[in-house]
Write a protein that holds these residues in place. Structure first.
Motif, PDB file in Angstrom:
ATOM      1  N   GLY A   1      42.443  55.682  28.002  1.00  0.00           N
ATOM      2  CA  GLY A   1      43.469  55.472  29.013  1.00  0.00           C
ATOM      3  C   GLY A   1      43.440  54.120  29.671  1.00  0.00           C
ATOM      4  O   GLY A   1      43.516  53.081  29.010  1.00  0.00           O
ATOM      5  N   SER A   2      43.316  54.127  31.008  1.00  0.00           N
ATOM      6  CA  SER A   2      43.355  52.890  31.801  1.00  0.00           C
ATOM      7  C   SER A   2      42.004  52.603  32.435  1.00  0.00           C
ATOM      8  O   SER A   2      41.930  52.033  33.528  1.00  0.00           O
ATOM      9  N   HIS A   3      40.937  53.004  31.780  1.00  0.00           N
ATOM     10  CA  HIS A   3      39.603  52.840  32.340  1.00  0.00           C
ATOM     11  C   HIS A   3      39.331  51.376  32.653  1.00  0.00           C
ATOM     12  O   HIS A   3      39.513  50.504  31.821  1.00  0.00           O
ATOM     13  N   GLY A   4      38.895  51.115  33.885  1.00  0.00           N
ATOM     14  CA  GLY A   4      38.615  49.759  34.319  1.00  0.00           C
ATOM     15  C   GLY A   4      37.139  49.437  34.260  1.00  0.00           C
ATOM     16  O   GLY A   4      36.327  50.277  33.896  1.00  0.00           O
ATOM     17  N   PRO A   5      36.792  48.192  34.584  1.00  0.00           N
ATOM     18  CA  PRO A   5      37.690  47.165  35.130  1.00  0.00           C
ATOM     19  C   PRO A   5      38.408  46.320  34.077  1.00  0.00           C
ATOM     20  O   PRO A   5      39.253  45.511  34.433  1.00  0.00           O
ATOM     21  N   SER A   6      38.067  46.506  32.804  1.00  0.00           N
ATOM     22  CA  SER A   6      38.690  45.670  31.762  1.00  0.00           C
ATOM     23  C   SER A   6      40.001  46.294  31.309  1.00  0.00           C
ATOM     24  O   SER A   6      40.154  46.731  30.167  1.00  0.00           O
ATOM     25  N   TYR A   7      40.989  46.307  32.213  1.00  0.00           N
ATOM     26  CA  TYR A   7      42.266  46.949  31.893  1.00  0.00           C
ATOM     27  C   TYR A   7      42.965  46.280  30.712  1.00  0.00           C
ATOM     28  O   TYR A   7      43.673  46.946  29.947  1.00  0.00           O
ATOM     29  N   ALA A   8      42.762  44.979  30.552  1.00  0.00           N
ATOM     30  CA  ALA A   8      43.448  44.265  29.476  1.00  0.00           C
ATOM     31  C   ALA A   8      43.028  44.773  28.098  1.00  0.00           C
ATOM     32  O   ALA A   8      43.774  44.643  27.131  1.00  0.00           O
TER      33      ALA A   8
END
Length: 585
Positions: free
Chosen positions: A422-429
């Motif tokens: 999904g959108s797991h951070g912190p490396s969203y890119a």
């Protein structure tokens, strides 16, 4: 000639054996040589832990001082708070470290405390997290790929900045040997004295301290290293002092409902467990950016008012699949079977495909596969960076994985769970493919404070756009299965994310103080015509009730209802689709 008791207890340094530091180079500057000579003086272990406590108070508690200044506003207010908290944190650290004030084998442990403090301070300053037991449990259960996203040169610099001086000091200091019994009573006296100061400070300042700590609960988890030591100890030691959990079966009596008796096609239902998705960043829910055009084109239904069970994967995912609900799950004394166990006991084929750091115990009794297993070289090159892959990888080889399930179970029906990165951070890119990066420029570093707010939003929204495409492709795959199955999909994220609101980043704050953005999650459903006809499910009715307030408590009962599985644990009142299913609907 009389000798003092302290001197009598001590052993002459020459008899201390190994452990003394070698002399430094004589070519060093005089000032450095003098400082090194001062560090190298023989000292008691108690003097060392006291010096370490003072150093950590000054060098590793900047998040606490900054938060107090933010809360207090005027120096006349927050400087008093700083003084009180300094007494509590400083003497509290002395009390804890006094338990380690022994002359042999303690230097590595002391340095480990300094290293833990430095790392904790870096993440508190960088992401504004706090070191509570939940965060400690998350850190201990995080796999290498998630940890890799949190590493940076800034981390190395900040850790070295805190650790260099105490490392040098611990390397050079000479500990005065002392008989064990003498060490014991002196350590006990130091611990008692430190605790007395802490208690007296708390009593004298209670008028100011009590409301401060009650209104700002996070402060208690920002005292470094006390918070980190407490939280890590709580996670490690708590299981040792609690009764051994036993597995309570709930799948007894699970059975297929009446719709299976005369079915022409078995159901195939996909539950997608999202990761770190915020409801307010879904275009379907009114977000200003159209982050979900693919889902909108497939006539899905989105519920904009859904809240999670927890603020992290470890808390939320098991709670989502539990029949107990949030309160019951958090207060349980034993473990229970889950939704997937019930589906399997009823006779369905069940498969969990994971693109995350595991299912947190939910899927241990059902067939499970890692999404990256069995990929050909071309697919791995296109979708994966090392062992970390985009969510699209879960749809690769899915036909073969479905076909490998027992035929007699597949003929009854299939429950398939897809667990996203999904959108797991912190490396969203890293959570979106180049062709889904529609919002540019984006933040490409894991040090989020180095990015502008716009760049951070772009990177996160691109990850939501990629989830949009992944869900759309999942629906397309389900439509392709409609000749063989009655198909449907339910997507729900495990928790949300802070993206700089109130100076906070990431997720995992204690639930009662976490901002709504860490708990407000998206929920989306799609139903094929076959499943709607099978369950007499009214899409118009569901759309009409899309503003209903729902939570993770609803997932267990809603999936049981839509799959027509009968079990004593099913509660119609918590089935989000119950009112829109059946001939009357």
């Amino acid at each position: 000639m009389t000798v003092s008791s302290d001197a009598a207890d001590r052993v002459h340094p020459a008899a201390a054996g190994p452990g003394f530091a070698a002399p430094v180079s004589p070519h060093w500057p005089d000032a450095l040589l003098k400082f090194d000579a001062w560090l190298s003086r023989p000292r008691s272990a108690r003097a060392v832990v006291a010096a370490l406590s003072v150093y950590l108070l000054l060098a590793a508690n900047w998040p606490l001082w900054l938060e107090l200044s933010r809360i207090g506003g005027a120096p006349s207010v927050y400087l008093r708070w700083v003084g009180v908290m300094a007494l509590l944190a400083g003497f509290g650290t002395v009390a804890v470290l006094s338990l380690t004030a022994w002359t042999r084998g303690m230097k590595p442990l002391w340095f480990a405390v300094v290293l833990l403090s430095a790392i904790a301070q870096h993440y508190m300053l960088t992401y504004h997290v706090v070191m509570d037991p939940t965060m400690a449990a998350n850190a201990m259960q995080t796999d290498f790929h998630e940890t890799r996203d949190l590493l940076s040169w800034r981390l190395v610099f900040n850790v070295l900045l805190v650790c260099a001086l105490p490392a040098w000091g611990l390397l050079r200091v000479r500990l005065l040997p002392m008989r064990p019994l003498s060490q014991l009573w002196r350590n006990a006296m130091l611990c008692a004295a430190a605790l007395a100061v802490v208690a007296a400070s708390a009593v004298v300042t209670s008028r100011e301290l009590a409301p401060l700590m009650r209104n700002h609960v996070t402060l208690r988890y920002m005292m470094n290293p006390l918070a980190s030591l407490y939280s890590a100890s709580a996670v490690v030691l708590k299981p040792l002092f609690t009764h051994s959990r036993k597995l309570i079966p709930i799948s007894g009596g699970a059975a297929l409902g009446a719709s299976y008796a005369a079915q022409r096609k078995p159901p195939l239902f996909v539950v997608v467990v999202g990761e770190t998705a915020r409801a307010d960043h879904f275009g379907l829910n009114g977000y200003a950016r159209n982050t979900t055009p693919e889902l909108a084109a497939r006539q899905v239904i989105s519920w904009p008012n859904v809240h999670s069970c927890g603020t992290n994967t470890l808390a939320s995912v098991p709670c989502m699949f539990s029949h107990l609900g949030k309160e019951g799950y958090e207060g349980r004394k034993d473990d229970y079977e889950t939704l997937v166990d019930v589906a399997q006991a009823a006779g369905l084929a069940v498969l969990w495909i994971d693109n995350q750091a595991g299912c947190k115990g939910v899927c241990v009794r059902v067939p499970t596969v890692s999404a990256s297993e069995g990929l050909d070289a071309a697919t791995r090159s296109a979708l994966c960076d090392g062992d970390e892959c985009l969510d699209d990888v879960m749809l690769k080889n899915i036909d073969q994985r479905l076909a490998a399930l027992p035929a007699e179970r597949r003929d009854r029906g299939v429950l398939l769970v897809l667990h996203q990165m999904g959108s797991h951070g912190p490396s969203y890119a890293k959570r979106s493919a180049p062709d889904t990066k529609r919002f540019m420029p984006e933040c490409t570093t894991n040090v989020l404070a180095d990015c502008s707010h716009g760049e951070l939003m772009n990177a996160y929204d691109n990850s939501i756009a990629h989830t949009d495409r992944f869900l759309a492709r999942t629906i397309d795959w389900l439509q392709a299965q409609s000749q063989r199955y009655d198909t449907g999909m339910l997507y729900m994220s495990d928790h949300g994310e802070s993206l700089g609101e109130y100076g906070l980043f990431l997720h995992g704050l204690p639930y009662n103080i976490a901002p709504d953005v860490q708990k407000h999650v998206p929920m989306v459903a799609w139903f094929g015509d076959g499943l709607k006809a099978r369950e007499h499910l009214s899409a118009a009715c569901l759309s009409k009730g899309r503003d209903a307030a729902l939570t993770h408590d609803n997932l267990y009962h809603t999936v049981l209802g839509v799959m027509d599985l009968k079990t004593p644990t099913y509660k119609p009142a918590l089935d989000a689709f119950a009112a829109c299913r059946g001939p009357a609907a």
